[in-house]
Scaffold this active site. Structure first.
Site, PDB file in Angstrom:
ATOM      1  N   SER A   1     -86.668 -28.272  39.521  1.00  0.00           N
ATOM      2  CA  SER A   1     -85.709 -28.698  40.554  1.00  0.00           C
ATOM      3  C   SER A   1     -85.968 -27.909  41.834  1.00  0.00           C
ATOM      4  CB  SER A   1     -84.273 -28.447  40.094  1.00  0.00           C
ATOM      5  OG  SER A   1     -83.894 -29.389  39.140  1.00  0.00           O
TER       6      SER A   1
ATOM      7  N   CYS B   1     -76.937 -29.013  36.576  1.00  0.00           N
ATOM      8  CA  CYS B   1     -77.171 -27.616  36.173  1.00  0.00           C
ATOM      9  C   CYS B   1     -75.797 -26.969  35.937  1.00  0.00           C
ATOM     10  CB  CYS B   1     -77.940 -26.878  37.269  1.00  0.00           C
ATOM     11  SG  CYS B   1     -78.033 -25.101  36.957  1.00  0.00           S
TER      12      CYS B   1
ATOM     13  N   GLY C   1     -88.361 -30.818  26.655  1.00  0.00           N
ATOM     14  CA  GLY C   1     -88.341 -29.561  27.399  1.00  0.00           C
ATOM     15  C   GLY C   1     -88.504 -28.349  26.501  1.00  0.00           C
ATOM     16  N   THR C   2     -87.488 -28.036  25.731  1.00  0.00           N
ATOM     17  CA  THR C   2     -87.506 -26.801  24.945  1.00  0.00           C
ATOM     18  C   THR C   2     -88.649 -26.791  23.922  1.00  0.00           C
ATOM     19  OG1 THR C   2     -85.146 -26.651  25.297  1.00  0.00           O
ATOM     20  CG2 THR C   2     -86.042 -25.258  23.562  1.00  0.00           C
TER      21      THR C   2
HETATM   22  C1  SIN Z   1     -80.773 -26.685  35.295  1.00  0.00           C
HETATM   23  O1  SIN Z   1     -80.119 -26.452  34.282  1.00  0.00           O
HETATM   24  O2  SIN Z   1     -80.736 -27.808  35.812  1.00  0.00           O
HETATM   25  C2  SIN Z   1     -81.591 -25.599  35.954  1.00  0.00           C
HETATM   26  C3  SIN Z   1     -81.583 -24.337  35.180  1.00  0.00           C
HETATM   27  C4  SIN Z   1     -81.676 -23.108  36.055  1.00  0.00           C
HETATM   28  O3  SIN Z   1     -82.463 -23.058  37.002  1.00  0.00           O
HETATM   29  O4  SIN Z   1     -80.944 -22.148  35.796  1.00  0.00           O
END
Ligand code: SIN
Length: 304
Positions: free
Chosen positions: A48, A130, A265-266
């Site tokens: 992001s 987020c 992702g994870t």
């Molecule tokens: C997110 O959860 O969208 C971003 C996570 C972060 O940068 O802490």
């Protein structure tokens, strides 16, 4: 004999398979994004990106445990001015690239999305979810009114598809998604992480420097599936499922709940980019064994 057709589509965007890299994992450099694609992902979602560079929270920002992880990075990123090159290089390598952006208001989201379009992104994903950064993400993406005005503003600022990434940390995620659809979103992404925290009994304090973080991995798959199922019951635009996907059968479950594609992702952060080819092979084998010849045949078939 040829195997099942694993090609997928999210609206007008065709994808060679339904597995996308989720935002936040290996998404900050073109080198890692290209590597993920070469490892078998159908496409990638960038980290992001916001208007200005952000350092994020101090360590510890990640807590790993058996069935997943908690993270609170604090949206660290180089700022939009430094990210054009990453998108351009990734695109030049032929990678389907979805650019994730976060902003504090409609103007910031719209300007970020327009810049990402200029850089060549195939779609933009709005981080409305987020769970732990003041003034961003879920703080502004938890009411239908805010979601609607941000999506409407972005939709009128770009030609590329607009995906809205939802928080599960609300009473009615489908109502939020519906407000995004009504405002012109081209797809819904569900879910971002589940708000949580870890405490160290020995240290008598929270583990993460920010105290609160976002839970992901195996622990959240059933929250993700339920969210996708509910959203697909209310929306007609495509849904991209995220949360706890580690195997081909996990992908099939999301698709049967109504998702058109998924993000991983994870599992990538634990196992590296090689998980994509393994999951894709497992999905293909599952489809063959179960008599499915295309992804489309599976979409939504578990719905009642
Ligand atoms: C997110 O959860 O969208 C971003 C996570 C972060 O940068 O802490």
């Amino acid at each position: 004999m040829t195997g099942p057709d694993v090609r997928a589509a999210v609206g007008s965007l065709g994808i060679r398979n339904p597995l996308l890299l989720a935002s936040g994992i290996l998404g900050e450099s073109s080198g890692s994004l290209i590597r993920v694609y070469k490892s078998g992902a159908g496409g990638v979602v960038t980290k992001s990106i916001g208007i200005d560079p952000r350092a994020g929270y101090k360590n510890p920002t990640v807590f790993e445990f058996d069935s997943g992880m908690l993270n609170a990075m604090g949206l660290p990123n180089p700022g939009i001015g430094h990210f054009g090159e990453v998108v351009a290089r990734t695109k030049a390598a032929g990678v389907l690239t979805i650019a994730s952006v976060f902003g504090a208001n409609e103007e910031q989201f719209s300007s970020l999305a327009a810049r990402m379009q200029e850089y060549g992104a195939d779609a933009v994903e709005l981080n409305l979810s987020c769970p732990h950064v003041e003034g961003y993400g879920a703080e502004i993406g938890s009411t239908p009114e805010m979601v609607s005005s941000i999506v409407r503003s972005v939709r009128s600022s770009v030609r590329i598809p607009v995906w809205a990434k939802m928080t599960p940390n609300v009473a009615d995620v489908a109502a939020l998604a519906k407000s995004a659809e009504d405002a012109g979103a081209d797809a819904i992404v569900a879910i971002n992480t589940v708000k949580g925290m870890a405490i160290s009994a020995r240290l008598r304090m929270p583990v993460l420097s920010n105290s609160v973080g976002g839970l992901s991995g195996k622990a959240v798959k059933y929250v993700g599936l339920r969210s996708v199922y509910e959203i697909c019951g209310r929306c007609t635009i495509p849904v991209v499922g995220v949360g706890g996907i580690y195997s081909g059968e996990d992908v099939a479950e999301y698709i049967m709940a109504g998702a058109s594609a998924v993000q991983v992702g994870t599992a990538v952060s634990e196992g590296g980019p090689g998980v994509f080819s393994r999951i894709a092979d497992e999905l293909s084998r599952f489809m063959e064994n179960e008599g499915f010849s295309s992804i489309g045949e599976m979409i939504g078939i578990a719905r009642r």
